[in-house]
Design a protein around this motif. Sequence first.
Motif, mmCIF file in Angstrom:
data_model
loop_
_atom_site.group_PDB
_atom_site.id
_atom_site.type_symbol
_atom_site.label_atom_id
_atom_site.label_comp_id
_atom_site.label_asym_id
_atom_site.label_seq_id
_atom_site.Cartn_x
_atom_site.Cartn_y
_atom_site.Cartn_z
ATOM 1 N N ARG A 135 -23.752 12.306 -1.006
ATOM 2 C CA ARG A 135 -22.883 12.131 -1.795
ATOM 3 C C ARG A 135 -21.893 11.143 -1.687
ATOM 4 N N ILE A 136 -21.331 11.232 -0.482
ATOM 5 C CA ILE A 136 -20.345 10.247 -0.129
ATOM 6 C C ILE A 136 -21.003 8.991 0.024
ATOM 7 N N ALA A 137 -22.101 8.837 0.663
ATOM 8 C CA ALA A 137 -22.842 7.526 0.897
ATOM 9 C C ALA A 137 -22.906 6.989 -0.280
ATOM 10 N N GLN A 138 -23.417 7.758 -1.388
ATOM 11 C CA GLN A 138 -23.565 7.175 -2.759
ATOM 12 C C GLN A 138 -22.457 6.883 -3.314
ATOM 13 N N GLU A 139 -21.458 7.412 -3.212
ATOM 14 C CA GLU A 139 -20.061 7.051 -3.714
ATOM 15 C C GLU A 139 -19.543 5.767 -3.126
ATOM 16 N N ARG A 168 -17.924 22.060 -7.705
ATOM 17 C CA ARG A 168 -19.087 21.353 -7.221
ATOM 18 C C ARG A 168 -20.126 20.693 -8.191
ATOM 19 N N ILE A 169 -20.406 21.284 -9.283
ATOM 20 C CA ILE A 169 -21.092 20.942 -10.360
ATOM 21 C C ILE A 169 -20.397 19.617 -10.963
ATOM 22 N N ALA A 170 -19.034 19.855 -11.307
ATOM 23 C CA ALA A 170 -18.476 18.440 -11.759
ATOM 24 C C ALA A 170 -18.759 17.306 -10.943
ATOM 25 N N ARG A 171 -18.530 17.492 -9.580
ATOM 26 C CA ARG A 171 -18.700 16.448 -8.878
ATOM 27 C C ARG A 171 -20.129 15.954 -8.902
ATOM 28 N N ASP A 172 -21.195 16.462 -8.667
ATOM 29 C CA ASP A 172 -22.421 16.048 -8.896
ATOM 30 C C ASP A 172 -22.710 15.353 -10.095
ATOM 31 N N VAL A 173 -22.258 16.181 -11.198
ATOM 32 C CA VAL A 173 -22.496 15.213 -12.496
ATOM 33 C C VAL A 173 -21.624 13.665 -12.594
ATOM 34 N N HIS A 174 -20.259 13.874 -12.017
ATOM 35 C CA HIS A 174 -19.668 12.648 -11.851
ATOM 36 C C HIS A 174 -20.608 11.504 -11.122
ATOM 37 N N LEU A 176 -12.945 8.941 -4.453
ATOM 38 C CA LEU A 176 -12.073 9.182 -3.420
ATOM 39 C C LEU A 176 -11.822 10.744 -3.442
ATOM 40 N N ILE A 177 -11.188 11.286 -4.654
ATOM 41 C CA ILE A 177 -10.889 12.658 -4.747
ATOM 42 C C ILE A 177 -12.050 13.621 -4.380
ATOM 43 N N GLY A 178 -13.345 13.132 -4.949
ATOM 44 C CA GLY A 178 -14.381 13.839 -4.875
ATOM 45 C C GLY A 178 -14.691 14.051 -3.206
ATOM 46 N N MET A 179 -14.713 12.700 -2.520
ATOM 47 C CA MET A 179 -14.868 12.805 -0.970
ATOM 48 C C MET A 179 -14.182 13.576 -0.401
ATOM 49 N N ARG A 180 -12.958 13.700 -0.660
ATOM 50 C CA ARG A 180 -11.841 14.484 0.103
ATOM 51 C C ARG A 180 -12.338 16.105 -0.254
ATOM 52 N N GLU A 181 -12.457 16.235 -1.290
ATOM 53 C CA GLU A 181 -12.990 17.673 -1.628
ATOM 54 C C GLU A 181 -14.276 18.271 -0.936
ATOM 55 N N ARG A 182 -15.418 17.333 -1.038
ATOM 56 C CA ARG A 182 -16.464 17.445 -0.281
ATOM 57 C C ARG A 182 -16.287 17.899 1.102
ATOM 58 N N VAL A 183 -15.482 16.797 1.730
ATOM 59 C CA VAL A 183 -15.403 17.177 3.260
ATOM 60 C C VAL A 183 -14.300 18.165 3.564
ATOM 61 N N ALA A 184 -13.550 18.633 2.745
ATOM 62 C CA ALA A 184 -12.696 19.761 2.987
ATOM 63 C C ALA A 184 -13.486 20.951 2.915
ATOM 64 N N LEU A 185 -14.244 21.231 1.946
ATOM 65 C CA LEU A 185 -15.321 22.253 1.984
ATOM 66 C C LEU A 185 -16.080 22.340 3.381
ATOM 67 N N LEU A 186 -16.234 21.536 4.114
ATOM 68 C CA LEU A 186 -17.102 21.569 5.237
ATOM 69 C C LEU A 186 -16.107 21.426 6.640
ATOM 70 N N VAL A 221 -23.659 11.173 -10.352
ATOM 71 C CA VAL A 221 -25.068 10.745 -11.288
ATOM 72 C C VAL A 221 -24.439 9.958 -12.462
ATOM 73 N N LEU A 222 -23.950 10.257 -13.137
ATOM 74 C CA LEU A 222 -23.587 9.873 -14.646
ATOM 75 C C LEU A 222 -22.584 8.613 -14.175
ATOM 76 N N ALA A 223 -21.269 8.932 -13.723
ATOM 77 C CA ALA A 223 -20.326 7.711 -13.693
ATOM 78 C C ALA A 223 -20.816 6.511 -12.673
ATOM 79 N N HIS A 224 -21.522 6.716 -11.607
ATOM 80 C CA HIS A 224 -21.971 5.858 -10.816
ATOM 81 C C HIS A 224 -23.222 5.004 -11.541
ATOM 82 N N SER A 225 -24.265 5.852 -11.846
ATOM 83 C CA SER A 225 -25.475 5.198 -12.599
ATOM 84 C C SER A 225 -25.137 4.298 -13.851
ATOM 85 N N LEU A 226 -24.526 4.901 -14.628
ATOM 86 C CA LEU A 226 -23.949 4.267 -15.873
ATOM 87 C C LEU A 226 -23.171 3.350 -15.788
#
Length: 399
Positions: free
Chosen positions: A311-315, A208-214, A363-373, A216-221
């Motif tokens: 997070r999905i909307a941000q992605e 979860r923390i890895a997804r959040d860091v991705h 897309l991997i992060g999206m699927r992981e987030r939705v699977a958790l819910l 913020v950093l990957a998208h913004s940078l």
Amino acid sequence: MRYLLPVSATEKLPPPAPGADPRPVPGQNPRLQWGLSLAVVVVGAATIRPMGFTGQGLAVTALFVLNSAALLARGLPEHRVSPRATLIWLTLGVVAAAALTGVSAGGTGYLFAYFLAGHIGYRLDTRPALVLAATCSLLCAAVLYFHLGPGDPELPWVQGLTTGVPVVVGILNRSQRRAVRSALSAAESAERAARAEARTAVLTERARIARDVHDVLAHSLAGINMQLELADALLDTGDLKKVREATGTAHGLVKESLKQAQWTVHALREDALPLLESLTAMVESAGHQDALTVTGTVREVPARVTQNLLRIAQEALTNAARHAPGGPVAVELAFTAGSVTLRIRNGAATRAVTPGGGSGMGLIGMRERVALLDGRVGAGPVTEGQDRGGWQVEAVIPG
């Protein structure tokens, strides 16, 4: 709040040894057992007669030594003596106890038979224990009834029949021991399961923390990098106005990155964020005014649902800006009785697309987030309508 355990704390406990369990059982005192055995030996040495090195005395002495050795062997750990060796040792001990009762002319030799019979019930399974205890009673009663030796005239043959009775106490102690060890094994299994669950929680939290860091950093940078590359390319043309526009956009992305960092901190702290207000601010900050449509009755949703939808909307918005610059974007948030649906659609690019810049993890992060819910997510190209050639992401979260 989640709790984290070091991975090293999840190491498995060593399994019990095959056969008998070498671990001590609560309520048993080995020192007391040794003390009782030594007391019987000492009392026997002081009372059993005759003892000597010739004739009947030699026989009594030899049988006393054999009985003492058989009785003291009760203190040996169970895992160090095989079941077959235990059966042989206790059988020989019973025969020696019956012989001592018949050969000795007085004393407490019969105590060896009583204590050995009790230990038979403790060490052996019920059926062989009862057979061997009955054998002990019959042998002791026979040597007294038929006067197979000098014998103790004060011991009636009926008392010999009672020498096997302590086997019942031994069987009860064995049953209690097994029940306690079963409870201990169950507790250890539960502890191992809890540690495995804690380890899974640790790995889930890291993901979860890895997804959040991705996010913020990957998208913004990536966005800032694209604007700076554009400004660098425009410097060669001398068009300072467009350079300022590019750097201004980069500054805006920096501000947006700070806001996203705040969102990430809130998410890691599991603070509640208002879904509609946060999504509106995110869409507008991405440069899409009046792009958000809300259907259904707006309601509060759990914090986890809000965090993952944002997070999905941000992605999706970041991917739209990266892969379809200039294309129209439409965001729909739909509330139904059993779910919340987020749908983001963008049209085809109207400006040149800068190659690269993506991490491939969106897309991997999206699927992981939705699977958790326990929800579902779909993503794919738009093949019809005015947004043909664009892309759509749809996430449906129950609740």
